[in-house]
Design an enzyme around this catalytic site. Structure first.
Site, mmCIF file in Angstrom:
data_model
loop_
_atom_site.group_PDB
_atom_site.id
_atom_site.type_symbol
_atom_site.label_atom_id
_atom_site.label_comp_id
_atom_site.label_asym_id
_atom_site.label_seq_id
_atom_site.Cartn_x
_atom_site.Cartn_y
_atom_site.Cartn_z
ATOM 1 N N TYR A 53 6.075 -4.392 8.297
ATOM 2 C CA TYR A 53 6.551 -3.142 7.705
ATOM 3 C C TYR A 53 7.956 -2.854 8.229
ATOM 4 C CZ TYR A 53 1.750 -2.444 6.075
ATOM 5 O OH TYR A 53 0.525 -2.596 5.466
ATOM 6 N N GLY A 211 -3.076 4.768 -5.086
ATOM 7 C CA GLY A 211 -2.498 3.968 -6.163
ATOM 8 C C GLY A 211 -1.173 3.340 -5.801
HETATM 9 N N1 LIG Z 1 -3.205 -4.736 3.834
HETATM 10 C C1 LIG Z 1 -2.297 -4.741 2.874
HETATM 11 O O1 LIG Z 1 -1.990 -5.781 2.264
HETATM 12 C C2 LIG Z 1 -1.617 -3.454 2.528
HETATM 13 C C3 LIG Z 1 -0.809 -3.345 1.384
HETATM 14 C C4 LIG Z 1 -0.226 -2.106 1.084
HETATM 15 C C5 LIG Z 1 -0.433 -1.034 1.929
HETATM 16 N N2 LIG Z 1 -1.188 -1.177 3.067
HETATM 17 C C6 LIG Z 1 -1.438 -0.034 3.995
HETATM 18 O O2 LIG Z 1 -2.049 1.003 3.262
HETATM 19 C C7 LIG Z 1 -1.287 2.201 3.430
HETATM 20 C C8 LIG Z 1 -1.397 3.073 2.205
HETATM 21 O O3 LIG Z 1 -0.891 2.424 1.067
HETATM 22 P P1 LIG Z 1 0.512 2.814 0.399
HETATM 23 O O4 LIG Z 1 1.342 3.539 1.379
HETATM 24 O O5 LIG Z 1 1.023 1.572 -0.205
HETATM 25 O O6 LIG Z 1 0.083 3.717 -0.827
HETATM 26 P P2 LIG Z 1 -0.663 5.112 -1.026
HETATM 27 O O7 LIG Z 1 -1.279 5.550 0.241
HETATM 28 O O8 LIG Z 1 -1.537 4.956 -2.203
HETATM 29 O O9 LIG Z 1 0.545 6.059 -1.432
HETATM 30 C C9 LIG Z 1 1.502 6.411 -0.472
HETATM 31 C C10 LIG Z 1 2.356 7.515 -1.018
HETATM 32 O O10 LIG Z 1 1.532 8.607 -1.341
HETATM 33 C C11 LIG Z 1 2.218 9.803 -1.132
HETATM 34 N N3 LIG Z 1 1.205 10.773 -0.689
HETATM 35 C C12 LIG Z 1 0.389 10.666 0.383
HETATM 36 N N4 LIG Z 1 -0.456 11.707 0.462
HETATM 37 C C13 LIG Z 1 -0.139 12.501 -0.594
HETATM 38 C C14 LIG Z 1 -0.659 13.729 -1.074
HETATM 39 N N5 LIG Z 1 -1.685 14.328 -0.451
HETATM 40 N N6 LIG Z 1 -0.112 14.265 -2.187
HETATM 41 C C15 LIG Z 1 0.902 13.652 -2.828
HETATM 42 N N7 LIG Z 1 1.440 12.470 -2.427
HETATM 43 C C16 LIG Z 1 0.915 11.903 -1.322
HETATM 44 C C17 LIG Z 1 3.217 9.547 -0.038
HETATM 45 O O11 LIG Z 1 4.410 10.221 -0.388
HETATM 46 P P3 LIG Z 1 5.617 10.533 0.630
HETATM 47 O O12 LIG Z 1 6.173 9.182 0.971
HETATM 48 O O13 LIG Z 1 6.525 11.374 -0.197
HETATM 49 O O14 LIG Z 1 5.051 11.210 1.817
HETATM 50 C C18 LIG Z 1 3.330 8.038 0.020
HETATM 51 O O15 LIG Z 1 4.591 7.523 -0.262
HETATM 52 C C19 LIG Z 1 0.124 1.691 3.698
HETATM 53 O O16 LIG Z 1 0.955 2.675 4.223
HETATM 54 C C20 LIG Z 1 -0.165 0.545 4.605
HETATM 55 O O17 LIG Z 1 -0.422 1.021 5.933
HETATM 56 C C21 LIG Z 1 -1.784 -2.358 3.356
#
Ligand SMILES: NC(=O)c1ccc[n+]([C@@H]2O[C@H](COP(=O)([O-])OP(=O)(O)OC[C@H]3O[C@@H](n4cnc5c(N)ncnc54)[C@H](OP(=O)(O)O)[C@@H]3O)[C@@H](O)[C@H]2O)c1
Length: 284
Positions: A53, A211
């Site tokens: 990351y 998502g």
């Molecule tokens: N293992 C893997 O291959 C893999 C792949 C992808 C991700 N991950 C992990 O999974 C975590 C989560 O996935 P992700 O970050 O890709 O996507 P996500 O959690 O689906 O979406 C993240 C986005 O959601 C917004 N958000 C969060 N809470 C919210 C709420 N209550 N209301 C409105 N918007 C909200 C945030 O906005 P703001 O930025 O504006 O705060 C953030 O940018 C990652 O951070 C990472 O640690 C793992």
């Protein structure tokens, strides 16, 4: 905040995903630290990261060091927080992602992650993504050795199929602690792996539970039932999505990402949002 006790560990039912704080579109350092502190103040006791990351080529471990800095500057008890990291997925710095499941690399990467996190042993370490060039059992073999050497306390796998989960659990002598797979209202293809984890008492951490970074804000518009249930409770559709995931199984622990305090403060409240059987049926 509601807790989830799984095997030998207990964490908050909602974790914090660190990725948005270190990749494209990342905030200034102060905002990232404030976001992590807001999560901790809201009761979050599980933070997810990876050595990959980061944005630029020379920044491996960017998010791990950020989390370490935030925890050391926090007034609470950092020993209560499970920080999980991963190795085996890399970013060369040109916007692409590559894979390296070579056991020697994974062992070296885990040791570097421990240094970047400032810990003697990593609470939970995942093999990030299967590498087609390396037999899966060999990559998981690195986790077995890291456990034996005390570099990591618990082992997990990410982006794993049911067959890979079974193999990893067998190689780890029934000690596979967690599986981290993509799972959200928009992405349900991995439900078989969620169910396998539930059967085995293994933690299941849905990644991109809203998502993904680009789609998280529009969840309510794209998924009418989530919007309707949110309106009935007077909460955000994102909270409903996370509460729906929690209701899918007692070992599910979503890790919504955030780069702003308001996002994780809102998401953390999903741990205490109770949906009725009728609402859950409508959400599917
Ligand atoms: N293992 C893997 O291959 C893999 C792949 C992808 C991700 N991950 C992990 O999974 C975590 C989560 O996935 P992700 O970050 O890709 O996507 P996500 O959690 O689906 O979406 C993240 C986005 O959601 C917004 N958000 C969060 N809470 C919210 C709420 N209550 N209301 C409105 N918007 C909200 C945030 O906005 P703001 O930025 O504006 O705060 C953030 O940018 C990652 O951070 C990472 O640690 C793992």
């Amino acid at each position: 905040m509601q807790q989830r006790a799984i095997a030998d560990f207990t964490v908050s039912a909602i974790g914090l995903g660190g990725m948005p704080m270190s990749i494209e579109g990342r905030p200034e350092r102060d905002q990232a630290i404030a976001t992590i502190h807001a999560a901790l103040e809201a009761g979050v006791r599980h933070i997810d990261t990876a050595n990959s990351y980061h944005l630029l080529a020379g920044e491996v471990g960017h998010n791990e060091r950020l989390i370490a800095e935030a925890l050391s500057g926090w007034g609470g008890d950092a020993s209560e927080v499970l920080v999980a990291t991963k190795g085996g997925h890399l970013r060369p710095g040109d916007g692409t992602w590559t894979r390296n499941g070579d056991p020697a690399y994974l062992k070296q990467a885990a040791k570097q992650s421990a240094l970047d996190l400032g810990v003697e042993a990593i609470g939970l370490y995942y093999f990030h993504r299967p590498d087609p060039a390396v037999p899966y059992a060999e990559s998981v073999g690195a986790l077995v050795e890291l456990l034996a050497e005390g570099v990591i306390v618990r082992a997990g796998v990410s982006n794993a199929s049911v067959e890979q989960i079974k193999l990893a659990d067998e190689l780890l002598d029934g000690k596979l602690a967690a599986v981290q797979n993509q799972y959200s209202p928009a992405y349900r293809q991995t439900e078989d792996t969620l169910e396998e984890c539930q059967r085995r008492g293994i933690a299941f951490m849905p990644w991109s539970p809203l998502g993904g970074i680009r789609s998280a804000k529009s969840l309510g518009d794209d998924f009418a039932p989530f919007h309707a249930v949110a309106a009935a409770h007077g909460v955000s559709p994102q909270q409903v999505a996370l509460a729906w995931e929690l209701a899918k199984g007692s070992t599910v622990i979503p890790i919504p990402g955030a780069s702003k305090p308001a996002s994780i403060i809102d998401s953390a409240q999903a741990a205490d949002l109770v949906l009725t059987a009728e609402e859950l049926a409508a959400l599917g």
